[in-house]
Design a protein around this motif. Structure first.
Motif, mmCIF file in Angstrom:
data_model
loop_
_atom_site.group_PDB
_atom_site.id
_atom_site.type_symbol
_atom_site.label_atom_id
_atom_site.label_comp_id
_atom_site.label_asym_id
_atom_site.label_seq_id
_atom_site.Cartn_x
_atom_site.Cartn_y
_atom_site.Cartn_z
ATOM 1 N N PRO A 146 0.827 -1.214 0.000
ATOM 2 C CA PRO A 146 0.000 0.000 0.000
ATOM 3 C C PRO A 146 0.855 1.255 0.000
ATOM 4 O O PRO A 146 1.690 1.446 0.883
ATOM 5 C CB PRO A 146 -0.822 -0.142 1.280
ATOM 6 N N MET A 147 0.658 2.085 -0.981
ATOM 7 C CA MET A 147 1.434 3.316 -1.139
ATOM 8 C C MET A 147 1.102 4.305 -0.023
ATOM 9 O O MET A 147 -0.048 4.696 0.160
ATOM 10 C CB MET A 147 1.127 3.944 -2.502
ATOM 11 N N LEU A 148 2.117 4.693 0.732
ATOM 12 C CA LEU A 148 1.925 5.698 1.772
ATOM 13 C C LEU A 148 1.537 7.043 1.151
ATOM 14 O O LEU A 148 2.085 7.437 0.112
ATOM 15 C CB LEU A 148 3.208 5.896 2.570
ATOM 16 N N PRO A 149 0.609 7.772 1.753
ATOM 17 C CA PRO A 149 0.279 9.106 1.232
ATOM 18 C C PRO A 149 1.505 9.996 1.075
ATOM 19 O O PRO A 149 1.618 10.755 0.119
ATOM 20 C CB PRO A 149 -0.688 9.655 2.288
ATOM 21 N N ARG A 150 2.454 9.905 2.013
ATOM 22 C CA ARG A 150 3.635 10.764 1.941
ATOM 23 C C ARG A 150 4.511 10.401 0.739
ATOM 24 O O ARG A 150 5.150 11.259 0.132
ATOM 25 C CB ARG A 150 4.437 10.671 3.240
ATOM 26 N N VAL A 151 4.562 9.112 0.371
ATOM 27 C CA VAL A 151 5.325 8.709 -0.816
ATOM 28 C C VAL A 151 4.640 9.238 -2.065
ATOM 29 O O VAL A 151 5.283 9.788 -2.966
ATOM 30 C CB VAL A 151 5.479 7.180 -0.886
ATOM 31 N N SER A 152 3.319 9.084 -2.116
ATOM 32 C CA SER A 152 2.565 9.591 -3.259
ATOM 33 C C SER A 152 2.747 11.094 -3.414
ATOM 34 O O SER A 152 2.959 11.605 -4.524
ATOM 35 C CB SER A 152 1.080 9.251 -3.089
ATOM 36 N N ASP A 153 2.694 11.822 -2.303
ATOM 37 C CA ASP A 153 2.880 13.273 -2.355
ATOM 38 C C ASP A 153 4.289 13.640 -2.830
ATOM 39 O O ASP A 153 4.468 14.618 -3.571
ATOM 40 C CB ASP A 153 2.633 13.879 -0.975
ATOM 41 N N THR A 154 5.282 12.872 -2.394
ATOM 42 C CA THR A 154 6.657 13.130 -2.830
ATOM 43 C C THR A 154 6.781 12.944 -4.332
ATOM 44 O O THR A 154 7.377 13.769 -5.033
ATOM 45 C CB THR A 154 7.627 12.188 -2.100
ATOM 46 N N ILE A 155 6.219 11.852 -4.842
ATOM 47 C CA ILE A 155 6.279 11.586 -6.281
ATOM 48 C C ILE A 155 5.536 12.686 -7.051
ATOM 49 O O ILE A 155 6.005 13.157 -8.101
ATOM 50 C CB ILE A 155 5.695 10.197 -6.598
ATOM 51 N N PRO A 175 3.792 4.996 -13.052
ATOM 52 C CA PRO A 175 3.270 3.928 -13.926
ATOM 53 C C PRO A 175 2.114 4.437 -14.788
ATOM 54 O O PRO A 175 1.172 5.055 -14.268
ATOM 55 C CB PRO A 175 2.803 2.853 -12.934
ATOM 56 N N GLY A 176 2.241 4.224 -16.093
ATOM 57 C CA GLY A 176 1.234 4.735 -17.012
ATOM 58 C C GLY A 176 1.222 6.242 -17.094
ATOM 59 O O GLY A 176 0.256 6.837 -17.585
ATOM 60 N N GLY A 177 2.308 6.887 -16.611
ATOM 61 C CA GLY A 177 2.401 8.341 -16.627
ATOM 62 C C GLY A 177 1.649 9.021 -15.503
ATOM 63 O O GLY A 177 1.549 10.250 -15.484
ATOM 64 N N ASN A 178 1.166 8.245 -14.530
ATOM 65 C CA ASN A 178 0.341 8.794 -13.462
ATOM 66 C C ASN A 178 1.011 8.645 -12.098
ATOM 67 O O ASN A 178 1.759 7.698 -11.851
ATOM 68 C CB ASN A 178 -1.011 8.070 -13.418
ATOM 69 N N VAL A 179 0.710 9.595 -11.210
ATOM 70 C CA VAL A 179 1.174 9.501 -9.832
ATOM 71 C C VAL A 179 0.374 8.404 -9.124
ATOM 72 O O VAL A 179 -0.862 8.410 -9.189
ATOM 73 C CB VAL A 179 0.981 10.840 -9.095
ATOM 74 N N PRO A 180 1.038 7.463 -8.468
ATOM 75 C CA PRO A 180 0.300 6.421 -7.742
ATOM 76 C C PRO A 180 -0.591 7.040 -6.673
ATOM 77 O O PRO A 180 -0.194 7.973 -5.975
ATOM 78 C CB PRO A 180 1.408 5.569 -7.103
ATOM 79 N N GLU A 181 -1.777 6.521 -6.532
ATOM 80 C CA GLU A 181 -2.716 7.062 -5.562
ATOM 81 C C GLU A 181 -2.404 6.544 -4.159
ATOM 82 O O GLU A 181 -1.859 5.457 -3.986
ATOM 83 C CB GLU A 181 -4.153 6.696 -5.953
ATOM 84 N N ARG A 183 -2.566 4.737 -0.844
ATOM 85 C CA ARG A 183 -3.065 3.447 -0.358
ATOM 86 C C ARG A 183 -3.279 2.407 -1.454
ATOM 87 O O ARG A 183 -3.648 1.278 -1.142
ATOM 88 C CB ARG A 183 -4.379 3.604 0.431
ATOM 89 N N GLU A 184 -3.050 2.750 -2.729
ATOM 90 C CA GLU A 184 -3.191 1.724 -3.759
ATOM 91 C C GLU A 184 -1.947 0.849 -3.785
ATOM 92 O O GLU A 184 -0.862 1.252 -3.345
ATOM 93 C CB GLU A 184 -3.433 2.351 -5.123
ATOM 94 N N LEU A 185 -2.078 -0.375 -4.284
ATOM 95 C CA LEU A 185 -0.936 -1.274 -4.357
ATOM 96 C C LEU A 185 0.060 -0.764 -5.383
ATOM 97 O O LEU A 185 -0.306 -0.438 -6.518
ATOM 98 C CB LEU A 185 -1.384 -2.692 -4.719
ATOM 99 N N PHE A 186 1.307 -0.694 -4.984
ATOM 100 C CA PHE A 186 2.374 -0.214 -5.865
ATOM 101 C C PHE A 186 3.432 -1.292 -5.986
ATOM 102 O O PHE A 186 3.848 -1.887 -4.989
ATOM 103 C CB PHE A 186 2.991 1.069 -5.298
ATOM 104 N N ARG A 187 3.896 -1.541 -7.202
ATOM 105 C CA ARG A 187 4.873 -2.597 -7.466
ATOM 106 C C ARG A 187 6.144 -2.018 -8.085
ATOM 107 O O ARG A 187 6.101 -0.993 -8.761
ATOM 108 C CB ARG A 187 4.276 -3.652 -8.406
ATOM 109 N N ASN A 188 7.245 -2.693 -7.861
ATOM 110 C CA ASN A 188 8.510 -2.355 -8.502
ATOM 111 C C ASN A 188 9.126 -3.658 -9.004
ATOM 112 O O ASN A 188 10.006 -4.235 -8.350
ATOM 113 C CB ASN A 188 9.440 -1.638 -7.519
#
Length: 602
Positions: A146-155, A175-181, A183-188
């Motif tokens: 789950p993507m932390l809000p702070r990580v999403s905001d940083t990106i 991914p797909g040119g979009n900032v991850p939302e 709490r959504e699942l994020f993969r690397n």
């Protein structure tokens, strides 16, 4: 009546783990449940933190740890701080028209030491197979977390950079040119494949766990990982904070030359306690110096959140940090008078400088034989304008509060573990965050920017030299009480790490607070001295205080001459701590600030 706390202090007898993210804490506990020890648990938690807090730490970063082994009965420091590349000379940077190492990009990279440090710890002190330790991190890289809000905001704050000048980072984090939302699942997947390949090469070396771990080390420092880093540094001219593009200086040969090392800790006694820290290649002795200065001051007679307490602690820290600037550096390259700095006589002289009003001067002590070095340091700061003036938004490692507003800044993570056998470890991994430099596409992660802590002026303790360790801010802590292993603690926070830890420790020692109570009380720090990070600003007389300290206390600090910056409640510090009582009862706590650090145990 017990003080109200935001969460309970964890109690148990089997083991405790506390870290700056709940998934890392849970992964560490899983290692203890498998029969692993504190060192297995700490490593597993650290690898998970690389996944879930990529804005704070990455695989290409560094790590110091201080630990106590129940088997050897020794406290040791594990230094996994990488060194400057062989081509990284002051002259090389000056030839590029630079008078300061950029705070990001490839010129700021040193050998990424964290992986080698974790392999050494597992090989020499762990119990579990490498696969067991790496599986949680690989799973989160591959299957998502789950993507932390702070990580999403940083990106989100880096979309222009990632979409233009650092496209390899955009390929991973947009991914797909979009900032991850949130709490959504994020993969690397690329990072997952890197660790899976390392694991495959390790297991191909045979069934012996130590041979597997050594093979994993070699895959990183002498194999495909080193080759990918070398090729990226040679082949890519990367935009950095200088406003220009530069290639890197790190080579595969630098990687192959480097090894983590075990060292004796620096230590100091204080009111029946002995605290163990890194040597002066880190800022750890600042904590020890401050304790010695405060030893002759009646902190127990002051309230743990009183203006008198804050004033005396801040003024003592200012003196210790001034000495950091004047004397600290890699002892393999410079002579550091640590015995004098930690002596009772020297501390008494420093203590005498503390008055009723806040100092606005940088006041290092003058030790015989070091006069020219101290004058050179002060002159360098005057020339650079670093002995005053406001801080600016930069790409260097910040305080926690400023990180909220400056998306191109990184920070740090922390882990503490104590197991049922009495092993204990505090580790502070950092560097290689997603803001530090572009992702290496074959590996799925970027390099670090730790070289920004070097000076490009000759003759200073922290002057750049090939093979030298930068003076890191990473500073985990271990403490004994009456000769018995007791506390492991630490925090992220750059130059603030010593300061937040000190506040917690003093409240535990002098006011009888439990770990959670000590962490929950209002925190404070000063930026009075030059920052360790680009562009090395200083703010004389400044202190940041959580406004929950109270209006009367804040007004009194202003009356005493402090330049007070009010921070909202619950925004300063990311402390975690674990404790072992004499009867074997284990305790752990974690800060509620940012709502992601967690302690666990049973």
């Amino acid at each position: 009546m017990p003080m109200f706390t935001t969460r309970p202090e964890i109690l148990g007898t089997f083991g405790v783990v506390t870290s700056t993210h709940w998934l890392a804490t849970a992964s560490g506990m899983a290692m203890l449940e498998k029969g692993g020890n504190a060192f297995d648990a700490c490593a597993a938690a650290a690898f998970v933190l690389q996944v879930v807090e990529p804005h704070l730490v990455g695989p290409g970063g560094d790590m110091p740890a201080v630990f106590y082994s129940a088997e050897t009965k020794k406290v040791e420091v594990l230094c996994a701080q990488g060194t400057a590349p062989q081509a990284a000379t002051i002259q090389a940077y000056k030839a590029l028209g630079l008078d300061m190492i950029p705070g990001d990009g490839l010129l700021a990279t040193v050998v990424p030491g964290a992986f080698g440090g974790w392999m050494a710890l597992l090989r020499d002190h762990g119990r579990l197979k490498l696969r067991e330790v790496l599986e949680p991190a690989i799973g989160y890289f591959e299957n998502g977390h789950p993507m932390l809000p702070r990580v999403s905001d940083t990106i989100a704050g880096l979309t222009e950079l990632f979409g233009g000048d650092w496209p390899t980072s955009g390929a991973v984090y947009l991914p797909g040119g979009n900032v991850p939302e949130n709490r959504e699942l994020f993969r690397n997947p690329a990072a997952a494949e890197t660790y899976k390949r390392i694991l495959a090469e390790a297991e191909a070396a045979g069934s012996d766990r130590q041979e597997q771990i050594q093979a994993a080390h070699d895959a990183w420092y002498k194999g495909f990982v080193a080759e990918a880093m070398d090729a990226f540094c040679r082949g890519e001219a990367v935009l950095d904070s200088s406003g220009r593009r530069h290639k890197g200086l790190l080579t595969a040969d630098d990687m192959a030359r480097w090894q983590p090392r075990y060292e004796a800790p620096a230590s100091a006694t204080y009111h029946g306690w002995e605290v163990f820290k890194t040597g002066p290649w880190g800022q750890g002795p600042v904590f020890l110096q401050t304790l010695k200065i405060l030893e002759g001051i009646d902190l127990a007679g002051m309230g743990p959140a009183s203006p008198d307490y804050v004033h005396h602690v801040v003024e003592a820290m200012k003196l210790a940090f001034a000495d950091r600037e004047a004397y600290y550096g890699d002892p393999a390259f410079v002579k550091v008078p640590l015995a004098t700095l930690l002596s009772d006589d020297y501390a008494a002289g420093r203590r005498a400088l503390i008055g009723g009003q806040a100092s606005h001067e940088l006041r290092p002590g003058m030790i015989a034989g070091y006069e020219r070095q101290v004058e050179k340091m002060l002159g360098n700061l005057r020339i650079a304008g670093q002995n005053g003036g406001p801080a600016s938004a930069t790409v260097g490692e910040p305080t926690l509060a400023s990180m909220v507003a400056a998306s191109r800044r990184g920070d740090t993570v922390h882990i503490d573990v104590i197991d049922r056998w009495g092993n204990m470890i505090a580790a502070t991994p950092s560097g290689g965050w997603l803001q530090s430099s572009p992702v290496i596409p074959e590996l799925g992660f970027p390099l670090n920017s730790r070289a920004q802590s070097f000076y490009l002026q000759e003759g200073l303790p922290s002057s750049l030299a090939p093979g030298k360790r930068p003076r890191t801010t990473l500073t985990p802590s271990l403490a004994f009480e009456n000769g018995e292993p007791r506390l492991a603690f630490g925090t992220p926070g750059g130059d603030q790490q010593e300061q937040w830890q000190l506040g917690m420790f003093l409240r535990r020692v002098h006011h009888g607070l439990n770990l959670q109570e000590a962490i929950d009380l209002p925190l404070f720090h000063t930026q009075h001295f030059p920052s360790s990070f680009y562009p090395r600003e200083a703010r004389p007389g400044q202190i940041t205080v959580e406004e929950s300290l109270g209006e009367a206390a804040l007004a009194e600090l202003v009356r005493r001459g402090h330049t007070v910056e009010r921070a909202p409640a619950w925004t300063v510090g990311r402390l975690t701590a674990a404790e072992r009582s004499a009867n074997g009862l284990l305790r752990a706590a974690a800060t509620p600030r940012l709502m992601q650090a967690y302690a666990a145990g049973r």
